[in-house]
Design a protein around this motif. Structure first.
Motif, PDB file in Angstrom:
ATOM      1  N   LYS A 183      25.301  87.238  40.321  1.00  0.00           N
ATOM      2  CA  LYS A 183      25.028  88.471  39.369  1.00  0.00           C
ATOM      3  C   LYS A 183      23.628  87.853  38.802  1.00  0.00           C
ATOM      4  N   GLN A 184      23.493  86.828  38.135  1.00  0.00           N
ATOM      5  CA  GLN A 184      22.307  86.545  37.497  1.00  0.00           C
ATOM      6  C   GLN A 184      21.257  86.341  38.708  1.00  0.00           C
ATOM      7  N   LEU A 185      21.405  85.875  39.715  1.00  0.00           N
ATOM      8  CA  LEU A 185      20.393  85.789  40.612  1.00  0.00           C
ATOM      9  C   LEU A 185      19.719  87.257  40.853  1.00  0.00           C
ATOM     10  N   ARG A 186      20.677  88.203  41.303  1.00  0.00           N
ATOM     11  CA  ARG A 186      20.309  89.506  41.296  1.00  0.00           C
ATOM     12  C   ARG A 186      19.582  90.210  40.259  1.00  0.00           C
ATOM     13  N   ALA A 187      20.080  90.011  39.266  1.00  0.00           N
ATOM     14  CA  ALA A 187      19.401  90.678  37.970  1.00  0.00           C
ATOM     15  C   ALA A 187      17.896  89.918  37.752  1.00  0.00           C
ATOM     16  N   SER A 188      17.884  88.752  38.161  1.00  0.00           N
ATOM     17  CA  SER A 188      16.246  87.926  38.004  1.00  0.00           C
ATOM     18  C   SER A 188      14.978  89.092  38.746  1.00  0.00           C
ATOM     19  N   GLY A 189      15.334  89.608  39.733  1.00  0.00           N
ATOM     20  CA  GLY A 189      14.401  90.488  40.334  1.00  0.00           C
ATOM     21  C   GLY A 189      13.412  89.555  41.157  1.00  0.00           C
ATOM     22  N   ASP A 190      13.631  88.283  41.291  1.00  0.00           N
ATOM     23  CA  ASP A 190      12.969  87.300  41.833  1.00  0.00           C
ATOM     24  C   ASP A 190      13.340  87.477  43.344  1.00  0.00           C
ATOM     25  N   THR A 191      12.550  87.689  44.336  1.00  0.00           N
ATOM     26  CA  THR A 191      12.950  87.958  45.843  1.00  0.00           C
ATOM     27  C   THR A 191      13.567  86.818  46.579  1.00  0.00           C
ATOM     28  N   GLN A 192      13.220  85.624  46.254  1.00  0.00           N
ATOM     29  CA  GLN A 192      13.965  84.195  46.787  1.00  0.00           C
ATOM     30  C   GLN A 192      15.251  84.139  46.018  1.00  0.00           C
ATOM     31  N   ALA A 193      15.395  84.441  44.751  1.00  0.00           N
ATOM     32  CA  ALA A 193      16.768  84.346  44.167  1.00  0.00           C
ATOM     33  C   ALA A 193      17.610  85.528  44.580  1.00  0.00           C
ATOM     34  N   VAL A 194      17.175  86.476  44.886  1.00  0.00           N
ATOM     35  CA  VAL A 194      17.945  87.734  45.652  1.00  0.00           C
ATOM     36  C   VAL A 194      18.486  87.114  46.824  1.00  0.00           C
ATOM     37  N   GLU A 195      17.331  86.732  47.685  1.00  0.00           N
ATOM     38  CA  GLU A 195      17.912  86.464  49.095  1.00  0.00           C
ATOM     39  C   GLU A 195      18.990  85.363  49.068  1.00  0.00           C
ATOM     40  N   ILE A 196      18.789  84.333  48.078  1.00  0.00           N
ATOM     41  CA  ILE A 196      20.047  83.301  47.766  1.00  0.00           C
ATOM     42  C   ILE A 196      21.318  83.891  47.540  1.00  0.00           C
ATOM     43  N   ALA A 197      21.259  84.764  46.454  1.00  0.00           N
ATOM     44  CA  ALA A 197      22.535  85.605  45.985  1.00  0.00           C
ATOM     45  C   ALA A 197      23.243  86.313  47.304  1.00  0.00           C
ATOM     46  N   GLU A 198      22.269  87.010  47.960  1.00  0.00           N
ATOM     47  CA  GLU A 198      22.646  87.874  49.254  1.00  0.00           C
ATOM     48  C   GLU A 198      23.446  86.780  50.200  1.00  0.00           C
ATOM     49  N   GLU A 199      22.922  85.518  50.594  1.00  0.00           N
ATOM     50  CA  GLU A 199      23.372  84.614  51.347  1.00  0.00           C
ATOM     51  C   GLU A 199      24.754  84.117  50.776  1.00  0.00           C
ATOM     52  N   MET A 200      24.672  83.902  49.558  1.00  0.00           N
ATOM     53  CA  MET A 200      25.896  83.363  48.674  1.00  0.00           C
ATOM     54  C   MET A 200      27.185  84.480  48.890  1.00  0.00           C
ATOM     55  N   ALA A 201      26.816  85.624  48.803  1.00  0.00           N
ATOM     56  CA  ALA A 201      27.901  86.659  48.597  1.00  0.00           C
ATOM     57  C   ALA A 201      28.254  86.790  50.224  1.00  0.00           C
ATOM     58  N   LYS A 202      27.624  86.743  51.260  1.00  0.00           N
ATOM     59  CA  LYS A 202      28.018  87.023  52.584  1.00  0.00           C
ATOM     60  C   LYS A 202      28.838  85.661  52.895  1.00  0.00           C
ATOM     61  N   ARG A 203      28.545  84.499  52.665  1.00  0.00           N
ATOM     62  CA  ARG A 203      29.383  83.353  52.765  1.00  0.00           C
ATOM     63  C   ARG A 203      30.776  83.425  52.154  1.00  0.00           C
ATOM     64  N   ARG A 204      30.760  83.824  51.216  1.00  0.00           N
ATOM     65  CA  ARG A 204      32.161  83.954  50.160  1.00  0.00           C
ATOM     66  C   ARG A 204      32.946  84.928  50.642  1.00  0.00           C
ATOM     67  N   GLN A 205      32.381  86.079  51.179  1.00  0.00           N
ATOM     68  CA  GLN A 205      33.007  87.051  51.982  1.00  0.00           C
ATOM     69  C   GLN A 205      33.778  86.649  53.163  1.00  0.00           C
ATOM     70  N   ALA A 206      32.938  85.620  53.801  1.00  0.00           N
ATOM     71  CA  ALA A 206      33.323  85.231  55.093  1.00  0.00           C
ATOM     72  C   ALA A 206      34.520  83.980  54.919  1.00  0.00           C
ATOM     73  N   GLY A 207      34.623  83.700  53.887  1.00  0.00           N
ATOM     74  CA  GLY A 207      35.507  82.611  53.580  1.00  0.00           C
ATOM     75  C   GLY A 207      34.945  81.172  53.620  1.00  0.00           C
TER      76      GLY A 207
END
Length: 208
Positions: A183-207
């Protein structure tokens, strides 16, 4: 590269995809007894089904080009994205950290022939010119200018003898902290932070 087991990535499709997306690498060798590095585009190529190598080129005036015939092992470092993780996002723990992705490739170099170098440069230009409104192709370069530039650089290919990965993406955090970091990384607006957030979310969804 030191990597705890839960940060290692062993899926080749994931690793190769990362190398291709983040192909501006740091090529390292030992030159005159000390570490020496050059930042340059290095492309992953599949020479034949299932057989991969790295290709790039370097200026002949660069002292590192002298190492190409040394027989030593080279290291190519691929990195980005990365993001600071504030401990204020955790429920309890107060130790901040950094999330990032990095891939280290170790291998031997072979100097390309002129024809192989032209092929490598052609593919490189075609890849990065594709998004241009007016793409330039290697055939657009005057023959004399191309010849002069070819004489000033050395092309190389590098074997993939050992690959080390570190996908440090808060895999060790509980669900509450993990979700808050995203949530915090996405809210930062920083492109690298958002990319990290999306990678985190994808992996947690995949277990993972």
């Amino acid at each position: 590269m030191y990597t705890p087991k839960y940060y290692q990535e062993n899926d080749w499709a994931t690793v190769s995809g990362f190398i291709r997306r983040h192909s501006f690498a740091l090529l390292m060798s030992i030159h005159d007894g000390v570490p020496f590095g050059t930042h340059l585009p290095v492309e992953l190529e599949e020479k034949e089904p299932g057989a991969f190598l790295l290709r790039g080129h370097i200026a002949n005036d660069n002292p590192q080009s002298e190492d190409f015939k040394s027989g030593q092992t080279f290291l190519a470092v691929f990195t980005d994205p990365h993001a600071y993780i504030s401990s204020s996002w955790y429920e309890k723990e107060k130790i901040p950290t950094w999330n990032y992705i990095a891939v280290h490739v170790y291998g031997q170099l072979r100097i390309l022939t002129e024809a192989e170098l032209v092929d490598s440069l052609t593919k490189l230009m075609d890849k990065y010119e594709a998004a241009s409104a007016c793409p330039v192709h290697i055939s657009d370069i005057p023959e004399k200018s191309l010849h002069n530039n070819l004489r000033a650089i050395t092309g190389f290919e590098m074997t993939l003898d050992r690959i080390e990965t570190r996908f440090k993406l808060s895999q060790n955090r509980n669900d509450r902290d993990h979700a808050e970091i995203i949530k915090q990384l996405r809210a930062s607006g920083d492109t690298q932070a958002v990319e990290i957030a999306e990678e985190m979310a994808k992996r947690r969804q995949a277990g993972q």
